[in-house]
Design an enzyme around this catalytic site. Structure first.
Site, PDB file in Angstrom:
ATOM      1  N   LEU A 154       4.479 -11.215  13.994  1.00 58.98           N
ATOM      2  CA  LEU A 154       4.778  -9.815  13.641  1.00 58.98           C
ATOM      3  C   LEU A 154       3.486  -9.121  13.189  1.00 58.98           C
ATOM      4  N   GLU A 161      -0.269  -7.889  12.653  1.00 55.47           N
ATOM      5  CA  GLU A 161      -1.414  -7.654  13.554  1.00 55.47           C
ATOM      6  C   GLU A 161      -2.685  -7.479  12.717  1.00 55.47           C
ATOM      7  N   THR A 195       1.479 -18.415  11.220  1.00 57.74           N
ATOM      8  CA  THR A 195       1.706 -19.830  10.891  1.00 57.74           C
ATOM      9  C   THR A 195       2.136 -20.585  12.148  1.00 57.74           C
ATOM     10  N   GLU A 207       5.099 -12.712   3.866  1.00 58.45           N
ATOM     11  CA  GLU A 207       6.521 -12.327   3.772  1.00 58.45           C
ATOM     12  C   GLU A 207       6.706 -11.127   2.846  1.00 58.45           C
ATOM     13  N   ASP A 210       3.297  -6.457  -4.281  1.00 57.08           N
ATOM     14  CA  ASP A 210       3.398  -4.992  -4.443  1.00 57.08           C
ATOM     15  C   ASP A 210       4.512  -4.415  -3.568  1.00 57.08           C
TER      16      ASP A 210
HETATM   17  P1  TGC Z   1      12.006   1.155   6.951  1.00 57.97           P
HETATM   18  O1  TGC Z   1      12.115   2.531   7.515  1.00 57.97           O
HETATM   19  O2  TGC Z   1      12.214   0.956   5.499  1.00 57.97           O
HETATM   20  O3  TGC Z   1      13.006   0.165   7.712  1.00 57.97           O
HETATM   21  C1  TGC Z   1      13.182   0.197   9.118  1.00 57.97           C
HETATM   22  C2  TGC Z   1      14.598  -0.269   9.402  1.00 57.97           C
HETATM   23  O4  TGC Z   1      14.744  -1.623   8.948  1.00 57.97           O
HETATM   24  C3  TGC Z   1      15.740  -1.688   7.903  1.00 57.97           C
HETATM   25  N1  TGC Z   1      15.227  -2.656   6.918  1.00 57.97           N
HETATM   26  C4  TGC Z   1      15.716  -3.904   6.832  1.00 57.97           C
HETATM   27  N2  TGC Z   1      16.733  -4.502   7.477  1.00 57.97           N
HETATM   28  C5  TGC Z   1      16.987  -5.781   7.169  1.00 57.97           C
HETATM   29  N3  TGC Z   1      16.275  -6.458   6.246  1.00 57.97           N
HETATM   30  C6  TGC Z   1      15.247  -5.890   5.578  1.00 57.97           C
HETATM   31  N4  TGC Z   1      14.552  -6.597   4.681  1.00 57.97           N
HETATM   32  C7  TGC Z   1      14.927  -4.548   5.858  1.00 57.97           C
HETATM   33  N5  TGC Z   1      13.988  -3.671   5.404  1.00 57.97           N
HETATM   34  C8  TGC Z   1      14.192  -2.518   6.064  1.00 57.97           C
HETATM   35  C9  TGC Z   1      15.871  -0.289   7.368  1.00 57.97           C
HETATM   36  O5  TGC Z   1      17.132  -0.083   6.804  1.00 57.97           O
HETATM   37  C10 TGC Z   1      15.662   0.521   8.642  1.00 57.97           C
HETATM   38  O6  TGC Z   1      16.864   0.441   9.382  1.00 57.97           O
HETATM   39  P2  TGC Z   1      17.321   1.645  10.334  1.00 57.97           P
HETATM   40  O7  TGC Z   1      18.684   1.255  10.781  1.00 57.97           O
HETATM   41  O8  TGC Z   1      17.291   2.882   9.464  1.00 57.97           O
HETATM   42  O9  TGC Z   1      16.324   1.701  11.452  1.00 57.97           O
HETATM   43  O10 TGC Z   1      10.614   0.571   7.439  1.00 57.97           O
HETATM   44  P3  TGC Z   1       9.140   0.888   6.942  1.00 57.97           P
HETATM   45  O11 TGC Z   1       8.310   1.000   8.168  1.00 57.97           O
HETATM   46  O12 TGC Z   1       9.129   2.042   5.976  1.00 57.97           O
HETATM   47  O13 TGC Z   1       8.700  -0.467   6.204  1.00 57.97           O
HETATM   48  C11 TGC Z   1       9.447  -1.016   5.198  1.00 57.97           C
HETATM   49  C12 TGC Z   1       8.801  -2.267   4.572  1.00 57.97           C
HETATM   50  C13 TGC Z   1       7.452  -1.955   4.009  1.00 57.97           C
HETATM   51  C14 TGC Z   1       9.712  -2.677   3.449  1.00 57.97           C
HETATM   52  C15 TGC Z   1       8.700  -3.423   5.542  1.00 57.97           C
HETATM   53  O14 TGC Z   1       8.073  -3.065   6.675  1.00 57.97           O
HETATM   54  C16 TGC Z   1       8.125  -4.679   4.944  1.00 57.97           C
HETATM   55  O15 TGC Z   1       8.907  -5.494   4.450  1.00 57.97           O
HETATM   56  N6  TGC Z   1       6.759  -4.953   4.979  1.00 57.97           N
HETATM   57  C17 TGC Z   1       6.230  -6.243   4.662  1.00 57.97           C
HETATM   58  C18 TGC Z   1       5.866  -6.937   5.953  1.00 57.97           C
HETATM   59  C19 TGC Z   1       6.160  -8.392   5.912  1.00 57.97           C
HETATM   60  O16 TGC Z   1       6.881  -8.914   5.065  1.00 57.97           O
HETATM   61  N7  TGC Z   1       5.660  -9.110   6.883  1.00 57.97           N
HETATM   62  C20 TGC Z   1       5.950 -10.511   7.006  1.00 57.97           C
HETATM   63  C21 TGC Z   1       5.406 -11.081   8.286  1.00 57.97           C
HETATM   64  S1  TGC Z   1       6.026 -12.681   8.632  1.00 57.97           S
HETATM   65  C22 TGC Z   1       5.273 -13.687   7.534  1.00 57.97           C
HETATM   66  O17 TGC Z   1       4.583 -13.307   6.657  1.00 57.97           O
HETATM   67  C23 TGC Z   1       5.563 -15.115   7.715  1.00 57.97           C
HETATM   68  S2  TGC Z   1       4.825 -16.156   6.578  1.00 57.97           S
HETATM   69  C24 TGC Z   1       5.705 -17.502   7.015  1.00 57.97           C
HETATM   70  C25 TGC Z   1       5.389 -18.752   6.351  1.00 57.97           C
HETATM   71  O18 TGC Z   1       4.352 -19.358   6.654  1.00 57.97           O
HETATM   72  O19 TGC Z   1       6.253 -19.195   5.526  1.00 57.97           O
HETATM   73  P1  FAD Z   2      -2.278  -5.285   3.801  1.00 58.29           P
HETATM   74  O1  FAD Z   2      -1.007  -4.769   4.348  1.00 58.29           O
HETATM   75  O2  FAD Z   2      -3.548  -4.767   4.374  1.00 58.29           O
HETATM   76  O3  FAD Z   2      -2.274  -5.059   2.243  1.00 58.29           O
HETATM   77  C1  FAD Z   2      -3.487  -5.145   1.458  1.00 58.29           C
HETATM   78  C2  FAD Z   2      -3.141  -4.730   0.029  1.00 58.29           C
HETATM   79  O4  FAD Z   2      -2.645  -3.389   0.017  1.00 58.29           O
HETATM   80  C3  FAD Z   2      -2.045  -5.615  -0.589  1.00 58.29           C
HETATM   81  O5  FAD Z   2      -2.343  -5.829  -1.941  1.00 58.29           O
HETATM   82  C4  FAD Z   2      -0.799  -4.739  -0.488  1.00 58.29           C
HETATM   83  O6  FAD Z   2       0.147  -5.028  -1.503  1.00 58.29           O
HETATM   84  C5  FAD Z   2      -1.382  -3.340  -0.637  1.00 58.29           C
HETATM   85  N1  FAD Z   2      -0.542  -2.314  -0.020  1.00 58.29           N
HETATM   86  C6  FAD Z   2      -0.251  -2.157   1.299  1.00 58.29           C
HETATM   87  N2  FAD Z   2       0.574  -1.125   1.479  1.00 58.29           N
HETATM   88  C7  FAD Z   2       0.827  -0.603   0.258  1.00 58.29           C
HETATM   89  C8  FAD Z   2       1.635   0.452  -0.227  1.00 58.29           C
HETATM   90  N3  FAD Z   2       2.374   1.210   0.580  1.00 58.29           N
HETATM   91  N4  FAD Z   2       1.640   0.691  -1.566  1.00 58.29           N
HETATM   92  C9  FAD Z   2       0.913  -0.086  -2.419  1.00 58.29           C
HETATM   93  N5  FAD Z   2       0.129  -1.101  -2.019  1.00 58.29           N
HETATM   94  C10 FAD Z   2       0.109  -1.366  -0.705  1.00 58.29           C
HETATM   95  N6  FAD Z   2       2.603 -12.902   9.521  1.00 58.29           N
HETATM   96  C11 FAD Z   2       3.406 -13.148  10.590  1.00 58.29           C
HETATM   97  O7  FAD Z   2       3.823 -12.236  11.282  1.00 58.29           O
HETATM   98  N7  FAD Z   2       3.770 -14.419  10.906  1.00 58.29           N
HETATM   99  C12 FAD Z   2       3.339 -15.498  10.202  1.00 58.29           C
HETATM  100  O8  FAD Z   2       3.704 -16.635  10.519  1.00 58.29           O
HETATM  101  C13 FAD Z   2       2.472 -15.278   9.092  1.00 58.29           C
HETATM  102  N8  FAD Z   2       1.967 -16.330   8.407  1.00 58.29           N
HETATM  103  C14 FAD Z   2       1.013 -16.107   7.433  1.00 58.29           C
HETATM  104  C15 FAD Z   2       0.362 -17.201   6.844  1.00 58.29           C
HETATM  105  C16 FAD Z   2      -0.617 -16.995   5.893  1.00 58.29           C
HETATM  106  C17 FAD Z   2      -1.356 -18.162   5.326  1.00 58.29           C
HETATM  107  C18 FAD Z   2      -0.930 -15.675   5.456  1.00 58.29           C
HETATM  108  C19 FAD Z   2      -1.951 -15.444   4.394  1.00 58.29           C
HETATM  109  C20 FAD Z   2      -0.293 -14.595   6.044  1.00 58.29           C
HETATM  110  C21 FAD Z   2       0.671 -14.793   7.048  1.00 58.29           C
HETATM  111  N9  FAD Z   2       1.282 -13.713   7.709  1.00 58.29           N
HETATM  112  C22 FAD Z   2       2.118 -13.933   8.778  1.00 58.29           C
HETATM  113  C23 FAD Z   2       0.830 -12.347   7.426  1.00 58.29           C
HETATM  114  C24 FAD Z   2       1.425 -11.749   6.161  1.00 58.29           C
HETATM  115  O9  FAD Z   2       2.769 -11.420   6.332  1.00 58.29           O
HETATM  116  C25 FAD Z   2       0.589 -10.525   5.788  1.00 58.29           C
HETATM  117  O10 FAD Z   2      -0.659 -11.025   5.318  1.00 58.29           O
HETATM  118  C26 FAD Z   2       1.240  -9.661   4.735  1.00 58.29           C
HETATM  119  O11 FAD Z   2       2.393  -9.019   5.252  1.00 58.29           O
HETATM  120  C27 FAD Z   2       0.293  -8.596   4.174  1.00 58.29           C
HETATM  121  O12 FAD Z   2      -0.388  -7.932   5.182  1.00 58.29           O
HETATM  122  P2  FAD Z   2      -2.011  -7.777   5.134  1.00 58.29           P
HETATM  123  O13 FAD Z   2      -2.562  -9.124   4.852  1.00 58.29           O
HETATM  124  O14 FAD Z   2      -2.420  -7.097   6.369  1.00 58.29           O
HETATM  125  O15 FAD Z   2      -2.294  -6.890   3.869  1.00 58.29           O
END
Ligand code: TGC
Ligand code: FAD
Length: 392
Positions: free
Chosen positions: A138, A140, A171, A371, A375
């Site tokens: 997810l 980028e 990951t 995940e 913040d």
């Molecule tokens: P926003 O407009 O709020 O939401 C878009 C649509 O999605 C719905 N929604 C959700 N639905 C289900 N579960 C959730 N947690 C949801 N959060 C939002 C929302 O209701 C809306 O639906 P609809 O029907 O109106 O279209 O979207 P936004 O662009 O403003 O962003 C919201 C935000 C910041 C909360 C979200 O994008 C976010 O959670 N950002 C963090 C990104 C993140 O967690 N990335 C993780 C990547 S994967 C990873 O890190 C794997 S690590 C794995 C490992 O090694 O264990």
């Molecule tokens: P950024 O989004 O650039 O954020 C940088 C800083 O700005 C953070 O402190 C953040 O809290 C802050 N910030 C950003 N937006 C706001 C806001 N609106 N208001 C206030 N503060 C803000 N992703 C995948 O898709 N799949 C995976 O399997 C996966 N595995 C991972 C494994 C590891 C070891 C790590 C480190 C990351 C992995 N990720 C994966 C990515 C991970 O989900 C992202 O690193 C995370 O979502 C944060 O994105 P970023 O690193 O680009 O930080």
């Protein structure tokens, strides 16, 4: 530290609330972690290795997709069993738990929820057994917290499509046989795609130099004019909501998992404090050290009670995304704080790999970022309680 010295932390007798199935699932993973992870983790961590032979062993234990129904190869367990399994794994190491989180919550979950019957039959049993490894792309290079702005794109080419773009921080990336990839179509709609390794134009590259999650493989996914067909799409995964729903499952597992890391550090510090003497008595006899231990067990206990309720809600399909987000944020920050405090109880010894604290601390720096950062999870709670989105 010797695995035999580990005792699970259960100050409020929370284990009495678990079903027999929950306890059996946790014990099986605990035993495996004691035999396979604890004796080898410090060396694997130093060498930045994730032993691939673990994958089949984890599959045999039912660690992958335990909540997936047996007809698709899962164990059909409840979400409390899933949580406890993640907790036992993360007591061993967050990187091993990460591997399992991705396979279960970020790959099996979306295939089960959004895949065609054919996709489910083809991939879920193989993923459950650990015959194949998968990843979830997810994030980028320029879009982490804001995945909705992703640039990876799908363009039509006759009856087929072309995928271009890149994912970062993924990951399992370079060891994966299968990737769940998220990209935008020509209408700007996010779609989920299943991509097998070996497809022309699809490559991956391992990310080196991590001081955190060293026993977990992280890397990039690169898509250079990758030809995809209609059959590669997850038919029901349309819109940002689809990947975000998968994150709920993974965040749920992390909320449980990190308590295992906190317990491991607490346990190691308690043992050390009872044995290490300064000023003629065990350091456990000093009030300041007791305060640190007291705070740690209190926070672990609060987290266990929060998880119990969250698990029940998740089992009843009533846990909200915001509740899961709050628990992930609270428990990761709690675990990181405990690891740091427990390390201090060990003084200089705490910085060595004879003890698990530094490794857990370094790991949790990733866990507090991935995940959804700490913040972002505050902003999710803020939006939920005020109705006002602070992201935009
Ligand atoms: P926003 O407009 O709020 O939401 C878009 C649509 O999605 C719905 N929604 C959700 N639905 C289900 N579960 C959730 N947690 C949801 N959060 C939002 C929302 O209701 C809306 O639906 P609809 O029907 O109106 O279209 O979207 P936004 O662009 O403003 O962003 C919201 C935000 C910041 C909360 C979200 O994008 C976010 O959670 N950002 C963090 C990104 C993140 O967690 N990335 C993780 C990547 S994967 C990873 O890190 C794997 S690590 C794995 C490992 O090694 O264990
Ligand atoms: P950024 O989004 O650039 O954020 C940088 C800083 O700005 C953070 O402190 C953040 O809290 C802050 N910030 C950003 N937006 C706001 C806001 N609106 N208001 C206030 N503060 C803000 N992703 C995948 O898709 N799949 C995976 O399997 C996966 N595995 C991972 C494994 C590891 C070891 C790590 C480190 C990351 C992995 N990720 C994966 C990515 C991970 O989900 C992202 O690193 C995370 O979502 C944060 O994105 P970023 O690193 O680009 O930080």
């Amino acid at each position: 530290m010797n695995a035999d010295l580990y005792r699970s932390v259960d100050y409020f007798l929370v284990e009495e609330l678990y079903s027999e199935e929950n306890k059996i699932a946790a014990e099986a993973v605990r035993d495996w972690v004691n035999r396979r992870i604890i004796p080898n983790i410090e060396s694997n961590y130093e060498k930045a290795v994730f032993p691939l032979e673990y994958v089949k062993e984890m599959g045999e234990l039912g660690i992958f997709g335990p909540f997936i129904p047996p007809e698709y190869g899962g164990a059909g367990m409840d979400y409390i069993s899933y949580g406890l399994m993640m907790q036992e794994l993360e007591r061993g190491d967050s990187g091993v738990r990460s591997m399992a989180s991705v396979q279960s919550s970020l790959v099996m979950y979306p295939i089960y929820s959004y895949g065609s019957e054919e996709q489910k039959k083809k991939y879920l049993p193989a993923l459950a057994k650990g015959d194949i490894i998968a990843c979830f792309g997810l994030t980028e290079p320029n879009h982490g917290s804001d995945p909705g702005s992703m640039l990876s794109k799908i363009t039509r080419k006759g009856k087929q499509y072309i995928l271009n773009g890149a994912k970062m921080w993924i990951t399992n990336a370079s060891i994966a046989d299968l990737a769940v990839v998220w990209a935008k179509d020509e209408k700007g709609m996010i779609r989920g795609i299943l991509l097998e390794k070996g497809r022309k134009g699809f490559s991956s590259k391992e990310t080196k130099g991590k001081w955190s999650l060293r026993a977990s493989i992280t890397g990039e996914l690169i898509f250079d004019d990758v030809l995809i067909s209609e059959d590669d799409f997850l038919p029901d995964a349309v819109g940002l909501k689809a990947p975000l729903t998968c994150l709920n499952s993974a965040r749920y597992g992390i909320a449980w998992g990190v308590v295992g890391a906190a317990m491991d550090c607490y346990n190691a510090a308690l043992h050390y404090a009872m044995e290490r003497k300064q000023f003629g008595k065990p350091i456990a006899a000093f009030q300041l050290q007791q305060k640190k231990l007291s705070e740690a067990i209190t926070e672990i206990t609060k987290a266990q009670l929060m998880l119990w309720r969250l698990g029940k809600l998740r089992n009843e399909n009533k846990a909200t995304a915001a509740q899961i987000s709050m628990t992930k944020r609270n428990n990761v920050a709690m675990a990181l704080n405990i690891c740091r405090e427990m390390r201090q109880i060990l003084g200089a010894m705490g910085i060595t790999n004879d003890f698990p604290m530094m490794r857990h601390c370094m790991n949790l720096e990733s866990v507090i970022t991935y995940e959804g950062t700490h913040d972002i999870h505050h902003l999710i709670t803020g939006a939920d309680i005020t109705g006002i989105q602070a992201f935009d």
